[in-house]
Scaffold this active site. Structure first.
Site, PDB file in Angstrom:
ATOM      1  N   HIS A  87      12.219   3.097  40.259  1.00 45.05           N
ATOM      2  CA  HIS A  87      12.244   4.516  40.633  1.00 45.05           C
ATOM      3  C   HIS A  87      13.667   5.035  40.498  1.00 45.05           C
ATOM      4  O   HIS A  87      14.621   4.399  40.939  1.00 45.05           O
ATOM      5  CB  HIS A  87      11.776   4.735  42.068  1.00 45.05           C
ATOM      6  CG  HIS A  87      11.807   6.183  42.467  1.00 45.05           C
ATOM      7  ND1 HIS A  87      10.800   7.063  42.157  1.00 45.05           N
ATOM      8  CD2 HIS A  87      12.750   6.919  43.113  1.00 45.05           C
ATOM      9  CE1 HIS A  87      11.101   8.271  42.597  1.00 45.05           C
ATOM     10  NE2 HIS A  87      12.287   8.201  43.182  1.00 45.05           N
ATOM     11  N   ASP A 167       2.531  12.474  52.318  1.00 44.28           N
ATOM     12  CA  ASP A 167       3.805  12.760  51.654  1.00 44.28           C
ATOM     13  C   ASP A 167       3.670  13.952  50.711  1.00 44.28           C
ATOM     14  O   ASP A 167       4.554  14.802  50.657  1.00 44.28           O
ATOM     15  CB  ASP A 167       4.287  11.540  50.867  1.00 44.28           C
ATOM     16  CG  ASP A 167       5.477  11.897  49.998  1.00 44.28           C
ATOM     17  OD1 ASP A 167       6.527  12.255  50.564  1.00 44.28           O
ATOM     18  OD2 ASP A 167       5.357  11.861  48.759  1.00 44.28           O
ATOM     19  N   ARG A 174       8.647  20.753  52.452  1.00 45.22           N
ATOM     20  CA  ARG A 174      10.107  20.584  52.420  1.00 45.22           C
ATOM     21  C   ARG A 174      10.728  21.395  51.297  1.00 45.22           C
ATOM     22  O   ARG A 174      11.828  21.934  51.436  1.00 45.22           O
ATOM     23  CB  ARG A 174      10.463  19.105  52.238  1.00 45.22           C
ATOM     24  CG  ARG A 174      10.184  18.238  53.464  1.00 45.22           C
ATOM     25  CD  ARG A 174      10.225  16.765  53.104  1.00 45.22           C
ATOM     26  NE  ARG A 174      11.454  16.417  52.410  1.00 45.22           N
ATOM     27  CZ  ARG A 174      11.540  15.462  51.482  1.00 45.22           C
ATOM     28  NH1 ARG A 174      10.479  14.791  51.120  1.00 45.22           N
ATOM     29  NH2 ARG A 174      12.698  15.192  50.917  1.00 45.22           N
ATOM     30  N   SER A 189       9.613   9.498  51.715  1.00 43.25           N
ATOM     31  CA  SER A 189       8.788  10.073  50.662  1.00 43.25           C
ATOM     32  C   SER A 189       8.677   9.116  49.474  1.00 43.25           C
ATOM     33  O   SER A 189       7.572   8.802  48.998  1.00 43.25           O
ATOM     34  CB  SER A 189       9.376  11.411  50.207  1.00 43.25           C
ATOM     35  OG  SER A 189       8.675  11.936  49.098  1.00 43.25           O
ATOM     36  N   LYS A 193       5.128   6.069  48.710  1.00 45.26           N
ATOM     37  CA  LYS A 193       4.332   5.989  47.478  1.00 45.26           C
ATOM     38  C   LYS A 193       4.520   4.636  46.796  1.00 45.26           C
ATOM     39  O   LYS A 193       3.555   4.050  46.286  1.00 45.26           O
ATOM     40  CB  LYS A 193       4.719   7.121  46.527  1.00 45.26           C
ATOM     41  CG  LYS A 193       4.353   8.509  47.043  1.00 45.26           C
ATOM     42  CD  LYS A 193       4.524   9.576  45.987  1.00 45.26           C
ATOM     43  CE  LYS A 193       5.975   9.855  45.652  1.00 45.26           C
ATOM     44  NZ  LYS A 193       6.679  10.630  46.691  1.00 45.26           N
TER      45      LYS A 193
END
Length: 430
Positions: A87, A167, A174, A189, A193
């Site tokens: 990520h 989320d 947000r 967040s 996931k």
């Protein structure tokens, strides 16, 4: 109907006043918001309290676990392969997922890369890939697992709606309440996931600099340490690299042009910084999968990674040999004087590409695959007066003025290059 065990206002007040929210109350808050009992206004107040007061490590762990519990969890236990994901916190010209997933998969490791679309100046991986004719991001669970288990071994696709729905709902809130860049909320967040995805190992590319979420390296380090701890506590082998996003990554900023640059990397060429980061992340991912001595550079140079890329694109309906979109309108900016390029700021060039049509202002907007910016020089390169510095591409020449406004003052030519730190600045482990 049984009464609710907690009141949202008490949870908000506890965090507003700087205290820790008890675990049962925090879990209830997430669940009650997901099912609609806690309102958007109440959750927005709670998010702002977190933004201002922060959260303890234990609160972040509970928040993350509660968001995971709001939906399904995938399992790769029957896959017969180790799984590893990556990520990135996002940046300008960050196309690393495209060459990285097939590179790692070429070593027999499964890479389930659930990716997203861009919003604002940071491009989305799915937007880039959708510039390839026929390629599709939406896969059924059967297609997803079959592609991982088979010879391809890598999937880049959209995440299903069942993963961490809390989320998804909280992130949208947000985004419109000025609380996106709260480290506890960013960490929970991302990691809710990734943990729900069920991967064995995870490597995080946490960026700092003008084009990153976290502009200060100290903030990026705190975010990386928080996420590594969350992954480790959940049984996921997790490491992070802190990488510099003060200047665009590579030479291409956009969608189709970033795919072209990714293919250059897979062919053994491409910009040095893109190759460097692809190799560094691949080594991390393979080490976490039990192959610390894998020769990843050889796999780029001998065609193995390219073969996996072609198979991955075909498996998702794309034609890897089809021409990519090109823009009908271009505008090239040339060097006004001879000298050395001393500065190209990431954020203004990301905004410039966005204004050309490469990004979206709203989630429902379409991106223009052919729009973007191609750099012809990077900081440290010597240029002569009249030599091209960068080229803007768009469907409509009327977009050039605002894009040029965005990059005005964001580049500089001087007598000597400024000293820059390494691209990969630190490695964070549990």
């Amino acid at each position: 109907m049984s009464p609710e065990p907690f009141d949202a206002v008490d949870v908000i007040r506890a965090k507003r006043d700087g205290g820790d929210v008890p675990e049962p109350a925090l879990r209830w808050m997430v669940d009650a918001y997901t099912r609609g009992y806690v309102s958007d206004a109440q959750m927005a107040s709670f998010a702002m309290a977190v933004f201002q007061r922060g959260m303890s490590r234990d609160e972040i762990r509970v928040l993350t676990d509660a968001m995971i519990a709001s939906g399904e969890r995938l399992s790769f236990a029957d896959l017969g392969k180790r799984t590893v994901d990556k990520h990135s916190t996002g940046g300008v010209g960050d196309k690393i997922t495209l060459p990285l997933a097939p590179l790692v998969a070429s070593f027999g490791v499964a890479v389930p890369q659930l990716s997203g679309r861009g919003l604002g100046h940071t491009g989305g991986t799915l937007d880039k890939l959708e510039s390839i004719p026929g390629w599709r991001a939406a896969l059924s669970n059967d297609e997803f697992f079959a592609q991982l288990a088979g010879e391809v071994g890598a999937v880049i696709c959209a995440a299903g709606s069942g993963l961490a729905p809390a989320d998804k709902k909280l992130y949208a809130l947000r985004d419109v309440t000025g609380t996106v860049d709260a480290i506890p909320l960013i960490a929970s967040s991302i990691m809710s996931k990734k943990i729900a995805e069920g991967t064995d190992a995870l490597v995080l590319d946490v960026k700092f600099g003008s084009g990153a979420f976290m502009q200060r390296i100290d903030d990026a380090r705190e975010l990386a340490e928080t996420m590594v701890a969350l992954g480790t506590d959940s049984g996921v082998t997790t490491t992070a690299l802190l990488t510099d996003m003060s200047t665009p990554l590579g030479l291409a900023i956009g969608n189709a042009n970033e795919v072209r640059e990714s293919v250059e990397i897979l062919a053994g060429g491409g910009p040095a910084d893109v190759r460097e980061l692809t190799v560094a992340l691949a080594r991390e991912m393979l080490a976490a999968s039990g192959q610390p001595d894998a020769d990843v550079e050889a796999a780029l140079d001998d065609g193995r990674a390219m073969d996996t890329w072609n198979a991955m694109i075909r498996a998702q309906g794309g034609d890897p040999s089809a021409p990519l979109p090109t823009a009908p309108e271009t505008h090239t900016v040339v060097a006004p004087t001879s000298g050395v390029v001393t500065r190209i700021e990431a954020l203004p060039f990301g905004i410039g590409a966005w204004r050309l049509g490469a990004g979206r202002a709203r989630a429902e907007d379409a991106v223009v695959f052919s729009a973007g910016i191609d750099l012809h020089a990077k900081p440290g390169d010597r240029v002569e007066a009249g030599q091209p510095l960068f080229t803007l591409s768009a469907e409509d020449a009327a977009r050039f003025d605002r894009a040029l406004d965005a990059v005005d003052g964001a580049w500089e030519i001087g007598d000597a290059a400024l000293e820059r730190g390494p691209l990969v600045r630190e490695r964070i482990t549990a």
